[in-house]
Design a protein around this motif. Structure first.
Motif, short mmCIF file in Angstrom:
data_model
loop_
_atom_site.label_atom_id
_atom_site.label_comp_id
_atom_site.label_asym_id
_atom_site.label_seq_id
_atom_site.Cartn_x
_atom_site.Cartn_y
_atom_site.Cartn_z
N VAL A 1 32.84 32.06 41.93
CA VAL A 1 33.38 33.15 41.10
C VAL A 1 32.55 34.43 41.24
CG1 VAL A 1 33.96 33.87 38.75
CG2 VAL A 1 34.39 31.53 39.48
N ASN A 2 33.24 35.48 41.63
CA ASN A 2 32.72 36.84 41.57
C ASN A 2 33.82 37.68 40.92
OD1 ASN A 2 34.64 37.59 43.57
ND2 ASN A 2 33.22 37.06 45.20
N ASN A 3 33.66 38.98 40.86
CA ASN A 3 34.66 39.81 40.17
C ASN A 3 36.05 39.69 40.80
OD1 ASN A 3 33.03 40.77 38.15
ND2 ASN A 3 32.36 42.54 39.32
N ASN A 4 36.12 39.69 42.12
CA ASN A 4 37.43 39.58 42.79
C ASN A 4 38.09 38.24 42.54
OD1 ASN A 4 37.18 42.16 43.87
ND2 ASN A 4 36.15 41.41 45.70
N ILE A 5 37.30 37.17 42.62
CA ILE A 5 37.85 35.82 42.38
C ILE A 5 38.28 35.69 40.93
CG2 ILE A 5 37.29 33.35 42.33
CD1 ILE A 5 37.66 34.53 45.17
N ARG A 6 37.46 36.19 40.01
CA ARG A 6 37.80 36.13 38.58
C ARG A 6 39.14 36.84 38.34
NH1 ARG A 6 33.83 38.81 36.60
NH2 ARG A 6 32.44 37.05 36.33
N ASN A 7 39.30 38.02 38.94
CA ASN A 7 40.56 38.76 38.78
C ASN A 7 41.74 37.99 39.36
OD1 ASN A 7 39.28 40.85 37.46
ND2 ASN A 7 39.03 42.09 39.31
N ALA A 8 41.56 37.38 40.52
CA ALA A 8 42.64 36.58 41.13
C ALA A 8 43.02 35.41 40.24
CB ALA A 8 42.22 36.09 42.51
N ILE A 9 42.03 34.76 39.66
CA ILE A 9 42.28 33.63 38.76
C ILE A 9 43.05 34.11 37.52
CG2 ILE A 9 41.18 31.97 37.20
CD1 ILE A 9 38.94 31.72 39.34
N LEU A 10 42.60 35.20 36.93
CA LEU A 10 43.25 35.71 35.72
C LEU A 10 44.70 36.14 36.00
CD1 LEU A 10 40.31 37.75 34.16
CD2 LEU A 10 41.17 35.51 33.46
N ILE A 11 44.92 36.76 37.14
CA ILE A 11 46.29 37.16 37.52
C ILE A 11 47.16 35.93 37.72
CG2 ILE A 11 47.65 38.16 39.41
CD1 ILE A 11 45.36 40.27 39.64
N THR A 12 46.62 34.90 38.38
CA THR A 12 47.38 33.66 38.59
C THR A 12 47.77 33.04 37.26
OG1 THR A 12 46.27 33.26 40.70
CG2 THR A 12 47.28 31.35 39.62
N ILE A 13 46.84 33.02 36.33
CA ILE A 13 47.12 32.43 35.00
C ILE A 13 48.15 33.27 34.25
CG2 ILE A 13 46.11 31.91 32.74
CD1 ILE A 13 43.53 31.14 34.29
N GLU A 14 47.97 34.59 34.24
CA GLU A 14 48.92 35.46 33.54
C GLU A 14 50.33 35.33 34.12
OE1 GLU A 14 47.48 39.49 33.61
OE2 GLU A 14 45.62 38.93 32.62
N GLN A 15 50.44 35.34 35.45
CA GLN A 15 51.75 35.23 36.08
C GLN A 15 52.37 33.85 35.84
OE1 GLN A 15 51.06 36.26 40.18
NE2 GLN A 15 51.27 38.44 39.78
N GLY A 16 51.55 32.82 35.90
CA GLY A 16 52.06 31.47 35.67
C GLY A 16 52.63 31.32 34.27
N LYS A 17 51.93 31.87 33.30
CA LYS A 17 52.42 31.80 31.92
C LYS A 17 53.66 32.67 31.75
CE LYS A 17 48.24 30.66 29.36
NZ LYS A 17 47.31 31.12 28.31
N ALA A 18 53.63 33.88 32.29
CA ALA A 18 54.75 34.81 32.13
C ALA A 18 56.02 34.29 32.78
CB ALA A 18 54.39 36.18 32.70
N LEU A 19 55.87 33.63 33.93
CA LEU A 19 57.04 33.11 34.65
C LEU A 19 57.39 31.68 34.23
CD1 LEU A 19 56.13 34.47 38.20
CD2 LEU A 19 57.83 35.38 36.60
N ASN A 20 56.66 31.17 33.25
CA ASN A 20 56.89 29.82 32.76
C ASN A 20 56.84 28.78 33.88
OD1 ASN A 20 57.17 28.15 30.55
ND2 ASN A 20 59.41 28.13 30.66
N LYS A 21 55.87 28.94 34.77
CA LYS A 21 55.70 27.99 35.87
C LYS A 21 55.20 26.66 35.33
CE LYS A 21 54.53 30.88 39.82
NZ LYS A 21 53.48 31.13 40.84
N TYR A 22 55.46 25.62 36.09
CA TYR A 22 54.92 24.31 35.73
C TYR A 22 53.47 24.22 36.20
CZ TYR A 22 54.06 19.37 35.33
OH TYR A 22 53.51 18.17 35.01
N ASN A 23 53.22 24.61 37.46
CA ASN A 23 51.86 24.55 37.98
C ASN A 23 51.65 25.60 39.06
OD1 ASN A 23 53.35 23.37 40.04
ND2 ASN A 23 51.78 21.88 40.54
N ASP A 24 50.39 25.77 39.45
CA ASP A 24 50.01 26.66 40.53
C ASP A 24 48.66 26.17 41.05
OD1 ASP A 24 50.07 28.74 42.34
OD2 ASP A 24 50.45 30.27 40.82
#
Length: 80
Positions: free
Chosen positions: A12-35
């Protein structure tokens, strides 16, 4: 055994943290099952419906992953 501290220290660095947060936000927003996100040594599997993150150490403990809640995971990466 995998620990959240090991994952954060190695991946984890700033770029990885941002990628993780974006993945989580998009997954929740799109009601995905998994990623999934794959890094140098570790892989993350997000199970949004179950509110769980599974961390795999792809080199040493592929069959003994760390399973934590999404909230615990977010708190850990936010504090690093």
């Amino acid at each position: 055994m995998i620990t959240i501290k090991d994952f954060i220290a190695e991946e984890v660095n700033n770029n990885i943290r941002n990628a993780i947060l974006i993945t989580i936000e998009q997954g929740k927003a799109l009601n995905k099952y998994n990623d999934e996100l794959v890094f140098n040594r570790y892989s993350l599997e997000f199970l949004f419906q179950q509110n769980v993150v599974i961390i795999y150490d792809d080199i040493f403990t592929e069959y003994d992953p760390l399973k934590i809640t999404l909230d615990e995971f977010l708190k850990a990466i936010s504090n690093c």
